[in-house]
Design a protein around this motif. Structure first.
Motif, short mmCIF file in Angstrom:
data_model
loop_
_atom_site.label_atom_id
_atom_site.label_comp_id
_atom_site.label_asym_id
_atom_site.label_seq_id
_atom_site.Cartn_x
_atom_site.Cartn_y
_atom_site.Cartn_z
N SER A 43 -3.04 -8.67 1.70
CA SER A 43 -1.62 -8.97 1.82
C SER A 43 -1.46 -10.49 1.71
O SER A 43 -1.74 -11.22 2.66
CB SER A 43 -1.08 -8.47 3.16
N GLY A 44 -1.04 -10.93 0.54
CA GLY A 44 -1.02 -12.36 0.29
C GLY A 44 -2.44 -12.88 0.21
O GLY A 44 -3.21 -12.43 -0.65
N ARG A 45 -2.81 -13.74 1.14
CA ARG A 45 -4.19 -14.24 1.19
C ARG A 45 -4.95 -13.68 2.38
O ARG A 45 -6.04 -14.14 2.68
CB ARG A 45 -4.18 -15.77 1.26
N THR A 46 -4.35 -12.69 3.03
CA THR A 46 -4.93 -12.16 4.26
C THR A 46 -5.29 -10.69 4.10
O THR A 46 -4.52 -9.93 3.50
CB THR A 46 -3.93 -12.29 5.42
N SER A 56 -3.36 -3.21 -3.23
CA SER A 56 -4.51 -4.12 -3.23
C SER A 56 -5.49 -3.70 -2.13
O SER A 56 -5.68 -4.39 -1.14
CB SER A 56 -4.03 -5.56 -3.02
N ILE A 57 -6.11 -2.57 -2.35
CA ILE A 57 -6.97 -1.97 -1.34
C ILE A 57 -8.39 -2.50 -1.46
O ILE A 57 -8.98 -2.47 -2.53
CB ILE A 57 -6.97 -0.43 -1.47
N VAL A 82 0.86 -1.18 0.00
CA VAL A 82 0.00 0.00 0.00
C VAL A 82 0.89 1.23 0.00
O VAL A 82 1.87 1.31 0.74
CB VAL A 82 -0.92 0.03 1.23
N GLN A 83 0.52 2.20 -0.81
CA GLN A 83 1.28 3.44 -0.89
C GLN A 83 0.32 4.61 -1.01
O GLN A 83 -0.67 4.55 -1.72
CB GLN A 83 2.20 3.42 -2.11
N ASN A 86 -9.77 6.18 -4.93
CA ASN A 86 -9.02 6.07 -3.67
C ASN A 86 -8.20 7.32 -3.40
O ASN A 86 -7.03 7.24 -2.98
CB ASN A 86 -8.12 4.82 -3.67
N THR A 87 -8.81 8.45 -3.63
CA THR A 87 -8.09 9.72 -3.55
C THR A 87 -8.83 10.68 -2.62
O THR A 87 -10.06 10.77 -2.66
CB THR A 87 -7.93 10.34 -4.94
#
Length: 122
Positions: free
Chosen positions: A102-105, A26-27, A1-2, A75-76
């Motif tokens: 994050s991965g599968r979580t 991946s939000i 995330v950035q 997302n802004t």
């Protein structure tokens, strides 16, 4: 995330600037988005706050001059700053409370942008 913030610069008192902050990654969901600022020698302070439903709150020092808004599809979050005064000089940071994959979580937390500098000359 950035989170990437931009739009700062040098402006004369009475002028306007519009800051933007875009979240990427991946939000899954963004809840609250905030703008903070930190002036030289001072602590970071909350400037404006917006929920996912669009409810807003402002610091007393910026009420009536600043407007926070968001585009959920992008997302802004934005900060329209009008009638700027020298006391608004600071580095402005965006912050987002969000959930991302994050991965599968799915993980939730608060993330900061890198800051964008605003200088208001008298």
């Amino acid at each position: 995330v950035q989170l990437q913030a931009f739009g700062g610069g040098l402006v004369q008192a009475g002028g306007s600037l519009r800051l933007s902050c875009a979240a990427s990654g991946s939000i899954a969901r963004i809840n609250v988005m905030d703008w903070y600022r930190q002036a030289p020698g001072k602590e970071r302070e909350l400037v404006a706050h917006i929920t996912s439903g669009g409810s807003t709150n402002y610091a007393d020092s910026v009420k009536g001059r600043f407007i926070i808004s968001r585009d959920n599809a992008k997302n802004t979050v934005y900060l329209q700053m009008n009638s700027l005064i020298p006391e608004d000089t600071a580095v402005y940071y965006c912050n987002a409370d969000l959930t991302h994959l994050s991965g599968r979580t799915y993980r939730s937390g608060a993330y900061w942008g890198q800051g964008t500098e605003v200088t208001v000359s008298s």
